[in-house]
Design a protein around this motif. Structure first.
Motif, PDB file in Angstrom:
ATOM      1  N   PHE A 107      -9.078  25.197  28.961  1.00 27.92           N
ATOM      2  CA  PHE A 107      -9.137  25.707  30.097  1.00 27.92           C
ATOM      3  C   PHE A 107     -10.505  26.160  30.641  1.00 27.92           C
ATOM      4  O   PHE A 107     -10.999  25.981  31.657  1.00 27.92           O
ATOM      5  CB  PHE A 107      -8.172  27.117  30.137  1.00 27.92           C
ATOM      6  CG  PHE A 107      -6.649  26.641  30.496  1.00 27.92           C
ATOM      7  CD1 PHE A 107      -6.309  26.732  31.934  1.00 27.92           C
ATOM      8  CD2 PHE A 107      -5.756  26.086  29.498  1.00 27.92           C
ATOM      9  CE1 PHE A 107      -4.874  26.630  32.423  1.00 27.92           C
ATOM     10  CE2 PHE A 107      -4.633  25.672  30.103  1.00 27.92           C
ATOM     11  CZ  PHE A 107      -4.450  26.066  31.348  1.00 27.92           C
ATOM     12  N   LYS A 108     -11.383  26.699  29.683  1.00 26.98           N
ATOM     13  CA  LYS A 108     -12.636  27.189  29.911  1.00 26.98           C
ATOM     14  C   LYS A 108     -13.508  25.895  30.435  1.00 26.98           C
ATOM     15  O   LYS A 108     -14.363  25.756  31.401  1.00 26.98           O
ATOM     16  CB  LYS A 108     -13.632  27.655  28.722  1.00 26.98           C
ATOM     17  CG  LYS A 108     -13.083  29.146  28.536  1.00 26.98           C
ATOM     18  CD  LYS A 108     -13.836  29.682  27.494  1.00 26.98           C
ATOM     19  CE  LYS A 108     -13.544  31.105  27.399  1.00 26.98           C
ATOM     20  NZ  LYS A 108     -14.177  31.846  26.346  1.00 26.98           N
ATOM     21  N   PHE A 109     -13.375  24.635  29.818  1.00 20.04           N
ATOM     22  CA  PHE A 109     -13.954  23.537  29.950  1.00 20.04           C
ATOM     23  C   PHE A 109     -13.606  23.067  31.566  1.00 20.04           C
ATOM     24  O   PHE A 109     -14.457  22.519  32.350  1.00 20.04           O
ATOM     25  CB  PHE A 109     -13.888  22.260  28.934  1.00 20.04           C
ATOM     26  CG  PHE A 109     -14.372  20.988  29.600  1.00 20.04           C
ATOM     27  CD1 PHE A 109     -15.808  20.712  29.494  1.00 20.04           C
ATOM     28  CD2 PHE A 109     -13.569  20.040  30.047  1.00 20.04           C
ATOM     29  CE1 PHE A 109     -16.332  19.705  30.200  1.00 20.04           C
ATOM     30  CE2 PHE A 109     -13.980  18.847  30.503  1.00 20.04           C
ATOM     31  CZ  PHE A 109     -15.377  18.608  30.473  1.00 20.04           C
ATOM     32  N   ASN A 110     -12.101  22.964  31.733  1.00 18.75           N
ATOM     33  CA  ASN A 110     -11.921  22.475  32.994  1.00 18.75           C
ATOM     34  C   ASN A 110     -12.169  23.380  33.993  1.00 18.75           C
ATOM     35  O   ASN A 110     -12.757  23.036  35.302  1.00 18.75           O
ATOM     36  CB  ASN A 110     -10.304  22.488  33.017  1.00 18.75           C
ATOM     37  CG  ASN A 110      -9.889  21.117  32.301  1.00 18.75           C
ATOM     38  OD1 ASN A 110     -10.266  20.134  33.092  1.00 18.75           O
ATOM     39  ND2 ASN A 110      -9.429  21.224  31.101  1.00 18.75           N
ATOM     40  N   LYS A 111     -12.471  24.780  33.872  1.00 15.89           N
ATOM     41  CA  LYS A 111     -12.943  25.442  34.917  1.00 15.89           C
ATOM     42  C   LYS A 111     -14.406  25.242  35.453  1.00 15.89           C
ATOM     43  O   LYS A 111     -14.865  25.306  36.221  1.00 15.89           O
ATOM     44  CB  LYS A 111     -12.628  27.187  34.300  1.00 15.89           C
ATOM     45  CG  LYS A 111     -13.483  27.953  35.436  1.00 15.89           C
ATOM     46  CD  LYS A 111     -12.984  29.237  34.904  1.00 15.89           C
ATOM     47  CE  LYS A 111     -13.529  30.502  35.901  1.00 15.89           C
ATOM     48  NZ  LYS A 111     -13.455  31.797  35.507  1.00 15.89           N
ATOM     49  N   ALA A 112     -15.234  25.127  34.064  1.00 15.42           N
ATOM     50  CA  ALA A 112     -16.536  24.952  34.508  1.00 15.42           C
ATOM     51  C   ALA A 112     -16.862  23.241  34.983  1.00 15.42           C
ATOM     52  O   ALA A 112     -17.556  23.323  35.674  1.00 15.42           O
ATOM     53  CB  ALA A 112     -17.258  24.695  33.158  1.00 15.42           C
ATOM     54  N   TRP A 113     -15.867  22.506  34.699  1.00 12.63           N
ATOM     55  CA  TRP A 113     -16.097  21.268  35.426  1.00 12.63           C
ATOM     56  C   TRP A 113     -15.804  21.321  36.936  1.00 12.63           C
ATOM     57  O   TRP A 113     -16.484  20.673  37.752  1.00 12.63           O
ATOM     58  CB  TRP A 113     -15.031  20.160  34.668  1.00 12.63           C
ATOM     59  CG  TRP A 113     -14.961  18.823  35.343  1.00 12.63           C
ATOM     60  CD1 TRP A 113     -13.703  18.301  35.757  1.00 12.63           C
ATOM     61  CD2 TRP A 113     -15.879  17.861  35.733  1.00 12.63           C
ATOM     62  NE1 TRP A 113     -13.705  17.280  36.365  1.00 12.63           N
ATOM     63  CE2 TRP A 113     -15.195  16.972  36.201  1.00 12.63           C
ATOM     64  CE3 TRP A 113     -17.092  17.932  35.586  1.00 12.63           C
ATOM     65  CZ2 TRP A 113     -15.882  15.831  36.724  1.00 12.63           C
ATOM     66  CZ3 TRP A 113     -17.889  16.757  35.858  1.00 12.63           C
ATOM     67  CH2 TRP A 113     -17.256  15.546  36.686  1.00 12.63           C
ATOM     68  N   LYS A 114     -14.802  22.135  37.365  1.00 11.98           N
ATOM     69  CA  LYS A 114     -14.591  22.386  38.661  1.00 11.98           C
ATOM     70  C   LYS A 114     -15.365  22.654  39.395  1.00 11.98           C
ATOM     71  O   LYS A 114     -15.724  22.618  40.271  1.00 11.98           O
ATOM     72  CB  LYS A 114     -13.053  23.131  38.848  1.00 11.98           C
ATOM     73  CG  LYS A 114     -11.843  22.396  38.704  1.00 11.98           C
ATOM     74  CD  LYS A 114     -10.674  23.174  38.946  1.00 11.98           C
ATOM     75  CE  LYS A 114      -9.286  22.644  38.836  1.00 11.98           C
ATOM     76  NZ  LYS A 114      -8.015  23.181  39.025  1.00 11.98           N
ATOM     77  N   GLU A 115     -16.227  24.029  38.580  1.00 14.23           N
ATOM     78  CA  GLU A 115     -17.271  24.800  39.288  1.00 14.23           C
ATOM     79  C   GLU A 115     -18.320  23.686  39.591  1.00 14.23           C
ATOM     80  O   GLU A 115     -19.021  23.689  40.245  1.00 14.23           O
ATOM     81  CB  GLU A 115     -17.698  25.798  38.293  1.00 14.23           C
ATOM     82  CG  GLU A 115     -18.958  26.552  39.013  1.00 14.23           C
ATOM     83  CD  GLU A 115     -18.403  27.313  40.280  1.00 14.23           C
ATOM     84  OE1 GLU A 115     -19.452  27.534  41.119  1.00 14.23           O
ATOM     85  OE2 GLU A 115     -17.078  27.801  40.395  1.00 14.23           O
TER      86      GLU A 115
END
Length: 124
Positions: A107-115
């Motif tokens: 979830f942290k990775f996907n949040k960073a990717w979206k950002e």
């Protein structure tokens, strides 16, 4: 920049290590479980569990899949409940710990990717 390239950046080093660690632990638990159960009790049904655990670990490792991490968590909670019902002792807590860690990291990775995608589109 692709998702895979983004994962390999210096900023994602810690999350990449966490995702890899969760997957590696999933592989190790699956293989260890198969070996112990086959040698100790000739229980071949554990192979089905191991295949599922390896498949989810591969999806977490290769695709940083949040869905696989969540499915692994659901599986782990169900497994603990079934083991507690059958033996009176909770079993499979290690898999739950791995799954929770995988959920956090993916979830942290996907949040960073979206950002990153959002900031990249703003810059263009």
């Amino acid at each position: 920049m692709t998702r895979r390239e983004f994962l390999k950046t210096k900023e994602m080093k810690k999350l990449r290590a966490g995702i890899t660690a969760a997957a590696a632990l999933g592989y190790a638990v699956a293989i260890g479980s198969v070996i112990v159960n086959i040698i100790q009790s000739q229980n071949y049904n554990v192979i089905i569990d191991a295949v599922f655990l390896v498949a989810m670990s591969l999806l977490i490792h290769l695709l940083q899949s949040r869905v696989a991490a969540i499915l692994l968590s659901i599986y782990a909670v169900t497994n603990i409940a079934v083991m507690f019902y059958m033996t009176g002792k909770p079993g499979g807590v290690i898999v739950l710990a791995i799954a929770v860690y995988a959920v956090i990291c993916t979830f942290k990775f996907n949040k960073a990717w979206k950002e990153h995608k959002r900031s990249a589109s703003v810059q263009e």
